[in-house]
Enzyme design. Structure first.
Site, PDB file in Angstrom:
ATOM      1  N   GLU A   1     -23.065  33.485   6.562  1.00 14.15           N
ATOM      2  CA  GLU A   1     -23.993  33.033   5.507  1.00 14.15           C
ATOM      3  C   GLU A   1     -23.538  31.733   4.858  1.00 14.15           C
ATOM      4  O   GLU A   1     -23.237  31.675   3.668  1.00 14.15           O
ATOM      5  CB  GLU A   1     -24.166  34.119   4.442  1.00 14.15           C
ATOM      6  CG  GLU A   1     -24.775  35.382   5.010  1.00 14.15           C
ATOM      7  CD  GLU A   1     -25.251  36.383   3.967  1.00 14.15           C
ATOM      8  OE1 GLU A   1     -26.167  37.145   4.252  1.00 14.15           O
ATOM      9  OE2 GLU A   1     -24.701  36.386   2.844  1.00 14.15           O
TER      10      GLU A   1
ATOM     11  N   GLU B   1     -27.422  40.876  10.575  1.00  8.89           N
ATOM     12  CA  GLU B   1     -27.385  41.748   9.400  1.00  8.89           C
ATOM     13  C   GLU B   1     -28.808  42.098   9.007  1.00  8.89           C
ATOM     14  O   GLU B   1     -29.675  41.211   8.970  1.00  8.89           O
ATOM     15  CB  GLU B   1     -26.732  41.065   8.193  1.00  8.89           C
ATOM     16  CG  GLU B   1     -25.241  41.009   8.227  1.00  8.89           C
ATOM     17  CD  GLU B   1     -24.640  40.431   6.940  1.00  8.89           C
ATOM     18  OE1 GLU B   1     -25.184  40.684   5.840  1.00  8.89           O
ATOM     19  OE2 GLU B   1     -23.641  39.724   7.048  1.00  8.89           O
TER      20      GLU B   1
HETATM   21  C1  BGP Z   1     -24.642  39.695   2.959  1.00 11.58           C
HETATM   22  C2  BGP Z   1     -23.196  39.634   3.309  1.00 11.58           C
HETATM   23  C3  BGP Z   1     -22.549  40.920   3.606  1.00 11.58           C
HETATM   24  C4  BGP Z   1     -23.172  42.135   2.962  1.00 11.58           C
HETATM   25  C5  BGP Z   1     -24.662  42.092   2.810  1.00 11.58           C
HETATM   26  C6  BGP Z   1     -25.245  43.146   1.914  1.00 11.58           C
HETATM   27  O1  BGP Z   1     -24.916  38.731   2.010  1.00 11.58           O
HETATM   28  O2  BGP Z   1     -22.967  38.795   4.427  1.00 11.58           O
HETATM   29  O3  BGP Z   1     -21.180  40.771   3.420  1.00 11.58           O
HETATM   30  O4  BGP Z   1     -22.464  42.671   1.961  1.00 11.58           O
HETATM   31  O5  BGP Z   1     -25.120  40.851   2.377  1.00 11.58           O
HETATM   32  O6  BGP Z   1     -25.073  42.772   0.595  1.00 11.58           O
HETATM   33  P1  BGP Z   1     -24.512  43.724  -0.536  1.00 11.58           P
HETATM   34  O7  BGP Z   1     -23.214  44.221  -0.004  1.00 11.58           O
HETATM   35  O8  BGP Z   1     -24.340  42.879  -1.715  1.00 11.58           O
HETATM   36  O9  BGP Z   1     -25.507  44.786  -0.718  1.00 11.58           O
END
Ligand code: BGP
Length: 475
Positions: A180, A373
């Site tokens: 990201e 993701e």
């Molecule tokens: C993205 C990241 C991850 C992950 C995901 C979910 O931004 O790359 O590391 O955590 O989001 O977000 P969160 O954990 O804040 O729910």
């Protein structure tokens, strides 16, 4: 019945700091992700507004133990294999390999840990997909060099890449240079180790750091191809198209501008040059970047092989200053879309938005894509046997996977794979909570760090296994 083509890489994703723990074991050095506490100070620290470079007794630091995968990776990968995973995306912790970041020789114990982890994947025929930097940066590089605002970071990063490319060549084909990359603009300390000094021009610092990461990413691509021409290097965007709140042209224009803030990174990584709209933006904002004479060629000659992204939600914007109803989003602001439902954390749920995003990315870049993701963060309540009936997660994933299959089968988007986020419950990046769970496997641990860490399969575990078995035909 629609399904994915053969060889599609179904799997799941994690990140070192959110699952490994063992934060000082095996010679690992302290990283930015270890000093970001859970609780009310998290946001200020993660955005680089509050400087906390060491840990204290008043805060709880979720990365220190996380879900202890440093010790349980064999058991955990076995569970992923039981689901039939074709691919597992994980990140290497930079400070396990270079504890301070500026050493010339890597830490053998750190390299050995990932030897074992990778071999464990290969044993089950699981293709590793490795994120080189998933938000982490050795603290020493932050304290002594100011992190990515400093051009020297490019060499430290490349030294790290060289160590892992050489060590894992022939075993790891797919790599992502920065997780990201656009999150640097929103969470500068968490995303890139940037903490601001009093009176600093923040936007200038952020774009300068971005420039260094973009050059580092291009040079890593070059290096990887030199070390092993079979390696496939990808960039990674926190994606999700921005819709216009109305058909008023001013709203539509605003949505284009908003999307460009994110696409900017991929435009450079995939097309190999700064887009004109960015150059004009820098001029208007008085941002002047230090760009070395060789950078233009480096960027142009070393574009990525594929484009990966995370997708949780679409975004919505308005040119009308009176429209302000904000939605909680994945670190990037959006107004609330009345046509969409939202998760318990306010993240809007938009499966068709995934098809829209896949299509616009493919139209723009014409390179293979990878959804690395996607998933639903939810509160899971286990029954007396520890079993979670997570129908809400199944529903979320079913709808998103169906939209993704449409993008491939009906629209012809080239897609390498799908690694849903947080296949085993882990620490939330934005909030530091354990309560916000994504996994097919429940991990017994709460927000304060209590729990047995026991792993239990959820209902979605068997569901996803069938999805993989049927290549997406059986949702
Ligand atoms: C993205 C990241 C991850 C992950 C995901 C979910 O931004 O790359 O590391 O955590 O989001 O977000 P969160 O954990 O804040 O729910």
């Amino acid at each position: 019945m629609k399904k994915m083509p053969d060889g599609f890489l179904w799997g799941g994703a994690t990140a070192a700091n959110q699952c490994e723990g063992g934060y000082l074991e095996g010679g690992r050095g302290l990283a930015n992700v270890d000093v970001i506490p859970a609780g009310p100070d998290r946001f200020a620290v993660a955005t680089g507004k509050l400087k906390m470079f060491t840990c204290d007794d008043e805060h709880y630091y979720p990365s220190h133990e996380a879900i202890d995968m440093y010790h349980t990776y064999k058991e955990d990968i076995k569970l992923l294999a039981d689901m039939g995973f074709k691919c597992y995306r994980f990140s290497v912790a930079w400070s396990r390999i270079f504890p301070k970041g500026d050493e010339t020789e890597p830490n053998e114990e750190g390299l050995k840990f990932y030897d074992c982890l990778i071999d464990e994947c290969l044993k089950y025929g699981i293709e590793p997909l490795v994120t080189i930097v998933h938000f982490d940066c050795p603290m020493h590089l932050i304290e002594h060099y100011g992190s990515w605002r400093n051009r020297k970071m490019i060499d430290f990063y490349l030294n790290y890449c060289k160590a892992i490319f050489n060590r894992y060549k022939g075993k790891v084909k797919y790599w992502l240079t920065f997780n990201e990359i656009n999150i640097l603009m929103h969470m500068p300390f968490m995303g890139a180790g940037i903490c601001f000094e009093e009176g600093e021009n923040e936007i200038q610092v952020k774009y300068q750091a971005a420039h260094h990461e973009l050059v580092a990413s291009a040079l890593a691509t070059k290096l990887a191809h030199e070390i092993d021409p079979n390696m496939m290097i990808g960039c990674m965007l926190a994606a999700g198209n921005t819709y216009a709140n109305t058909c008023a042209p001013a709203d539509v224009w605003k949505s284009i501008e908003k999307d460009r803030e994110n696409y900017f990174f991929i435009d450079v990584q995939s097309r190999g040059e700064y887009p004109n709209y960015a150059k004009k933006f820098f001029e208007r904002e008085g941002i002047s970047l230090e760009i070395a004479p060789e950078d233009e060629t480096i960027l142009k000659e070393n574009t990525v092989d594929f484009i990966s992204f995370s997708y949780y939600a679409s975004r919505l914007t308005s040119a009308d200053p009176n429209v302000t109803a904000a939605a909680d989003g994945n670190m990037i602001g959006s107004i609330r879309n009345p046509y969409l439902k939202a998760s318990e954390w306010g993240w809007q749920i938009d499966p068709l938005g995934l098809r829209i995003t896949l299509n616009s990315m493919y139209d723009r870049y014409q390179k293979p894509l990878f959804v690395v993701e996607n998933g639903l963060g939810a509160v899971d309540v286990p029954d007396e046997n520890g079993y979670v009936e997570d129908d809400y997660r199944i529903e979320y994933m079913r709808d998103h996977i169906a939209a993704m299959i449409d993008a491939v089968v009906l629209d012809g988007v080239e897609l390498l794979g799908y690694t849903m986020w947080g296949c085993i419950d882990l620490v939330s990046a934005s909030t530091g909570e354990m309560k916000k769970r994504y996994g097919f496997v429940y991990v017994d641990k709460d927000n304060d760090g209590n729990g047995t860490l026991k792993r239990t399969k959820k209902k979605s575990f068997d569901w996803y296994k069938k999805v993989i078995e049927s290549n997406g035909a059986c949702l």
